[in-house]
Design an enzyme around this catalytic site. Sequence first.
Site, short mmCIF file in Angstrom:
data_model
loop_
_atom_site.label_atom_id
_atom_site.label_comp_id
_atom_site.label_asym_id
_atom_site.label_seq_id
_atom_site.Cartn_x
_atom_site.Cartn_y
_atom_site.Cartn_z
N ARG A 286 1.80 -9.89 3.89
CA ARG A 286 3.18 -9.87 4.36
C ARG A 286 3.17 -9.39 5.81
NH1 ARG A 286 5.90 -4.62 1.24
NH2 ARG A 286 5.63 -3.18 2.97
N GLU B 194 11.24 -3.36 7.03
CA GLU B 194 10.28 -2.46 7.66
C GLU B 194 9.65 -3.07 8.91
OE1 GLU B 194 8.97 0.08 3.67
OE2 GLU B 194 7.58 -1.41 4.49
N CYS C 275 -0.67 -12.18 21.36
CA CYS C 275 -1.04 -13.56 21.63
C CYS C 275 -0.43 -14.07 22.93
CB CYS C 275 -0.59 -14.45 20.46
SG CYS C 275 1.20 -14.71 20.39
N GLU D 22 14.73 2.79 0.03
CA GLU D 22 13.56 2.71 -0.85
C GLU D 22 12.95 4.08 -1.07
OE1 GLU D 22 10.37 0.06 0.05
OE2 GLU D 22 11.68 -1.56 0.70
N TRP E 15 0.13 2.15 -2.87
CA TRP E 15 -0.75 2.02 -1.71
C TRP E 15 -1.55 3.29 -1.43
CZ3 TRP E 15 1.20 5.78 1.36
CH2 TRP E 15 2.58 6.04 1.27
N GLU F 280 1.50 -4.93 -5.57
CA GLU F 280 2.36 -3.81 -5.97
C GLU F 280 2.47 -3.69 -7.49
OE1 GLU F 280 5.17 -3.17 -2.12
OE2 GLU F 280 5.62 -4.93 -3.34
N HIS G 5 2.79 -0.14 -8.59
CA HIS G 5 3.85 0.64 -7.97
C HIS G 5 4.90 1.02 -9.00
CE1 HIS G 5 6.91 1.85 -5.04
NE2 HIS G 5 5.97 1.78 -4.12
#
Length: 626
Positions: free
Chosen positions: A114, A153, A160, A305, A313, A353, A356
């Site tokens: 992601r 987030e 680049c 969250e 994680w 996840e 999680h």
Amino acid sequence: MPALGDATRGRLLFGGDYNPEQWPPEVWPQDVRLMRQAGVNLATVGVFAWAALEPEPGRLEFGWLDTVLGLLHDGGIGVALATPTASPPPWLGHRHPGTLPQGPDGVRRHYGSRNHYCPSAPEYRRAALAITEALADRYAAHPALRLWHIGNEYGTTCHCGHCAERFRAWLRARYGGLDALNAAWGTAVWAQRYSAWDEVTPPLAVQYVGNPTQDLDYQRFGSDLLLECYTAERDAVRARNPAVPVTTNFMDFYRPVDGWRWAAEEDFVSLDTYPDPNDPDAALRGAMSKDVMRSLGGGPWLLMEQSPGAASWREIATPKRPGLNRLWSLQAVARGADGVLHFQWRASRQGLERAHGALLPHAGPDSRVFREACALGAALRELSDADGLLGSDVAADVAILLDWESWRAAELPHQPHAGFRYVDRLTEYYAPLWRANITCDFARPDADLSRYRLVLAPNLYQVTEPVADALRSYVDGGGTLVLGPFSGVADADERVHLGGWPGLLMDVVGVRVEEHWPLDGPIAVGDFTASTWAEWAEPTTAEVIASARGGPLDARPLVFRNGRAWYLATVPEPGALARLLARVCAEAGVRPVLDGLPPGVEAVRRGNLVFLLDHGSGRVRIRAGA
């Protein structure tokens, strides 16, 4: 402009991220039934759903989302609808490799995770705006919609060619011409002078160490570039229905995104926070992050969250002990949150996840975690009826200065102490006040500080004329200032102030620092020890409070007072700093919310309520009126 109150509608928000695309449709009605049982009134939908919404370029599939939003609405559950642009589908990166981010080493990152996007890539920007506009066209007037959740987030950086072009345009706007750029970057050092704009690049992998001001400017540019992505999507959804509030989710103390600049572009601020249950200072760090959010937004905010259990994680993903999620959730409400959400509603069976935590864990509704979720929902429902709570502020007589410019610059390569960490300095000053139940705001250094009795600046590495004027005016107006070490060193271009430090604030604190003296171990100072940092300093008008004992700094003064301004040229041990700040608070007329509470009991006043939160391991008894 809309505000958080337009989403709460008189009730504290409770719920979390809902990812129905991970589950067969027959599970969705069960989810809604269990959400109602738990007291959930808001579900965040679509954060990672781009591939489900647009499985092939231009082919949109909204039927499943129509069904989900309809089920939620029929169940009395509102929706925070996300733009799914933080996680592009594989087809975008495969067909347009230039949309994938590139590191300073020139290596392009692949899709398969992601946040795999270049925020400058035209193909990404077009695709992100297209899916955002399509969502807004279809759902901006949906009765379930309470708020828009833009992206997720933000923090991706890229080096680049697209970003190089955008960086050069940003630099032209900031400096005008190459001569001004060369002067600001100090390119006379190491023969780095640029003779054409095409020579200017993002910071790339170099033979030794790159230019510090180039690094600093790229950090500024990176924050501004991501903000441009956010505002493009915000403007798209707002154009379809300007009455719906818009936000995105910040992370705890995240340097790449300048919270002050971003908060000004949001209808309210939101936080993702994951304190470690194994950290003995987790409650302190959590309170600090929550106070930052309240301060950034200037009022109520949303806890977007947190995990009701484990954070997958972590290397050691210990879940929250019984009651801890409720405790930390109430801490958020006490410190200004008008909603408590989680990642996520139903635990994922697959993917990164899968371990999680979730309100509905793998064990199902017959589980400790789900029972605690139901109890938390009931508690928040009861609190919603408390007189004067929703929308109220949290009063504070103390402000801690939080400056992204100083944060970035103090941690640049080749500073005197590689271990000097800006957030560590903030935490050292925040901790004793939190333990004493003295509420703190955070503030910009150039803000109007006149309403605070006490201002703490644990580190203010970068001081400009407006900042110096604001702090001088504050002290002259009767305010008390405590300034920490390694302050007033440089200007906005990382150009060191000449003649001594803290530069433009020397007259305010009555001290002149000749040399910075990083420490590799503790030293004795007065009746305490100090570590990390010291300075070779002399008072000009200040009174010496404490001096070093022994070693090369023997008898050198390190703690100073100049009327209402204090200067600490070192990092005192926690107990010593607590005693000093207790003295400063008492003299400034700063009082705790409640005095004499047992250790581990947190007291916060919000509106008409005082929250008492026991972070200890046992029961405590507190006499009414204490």
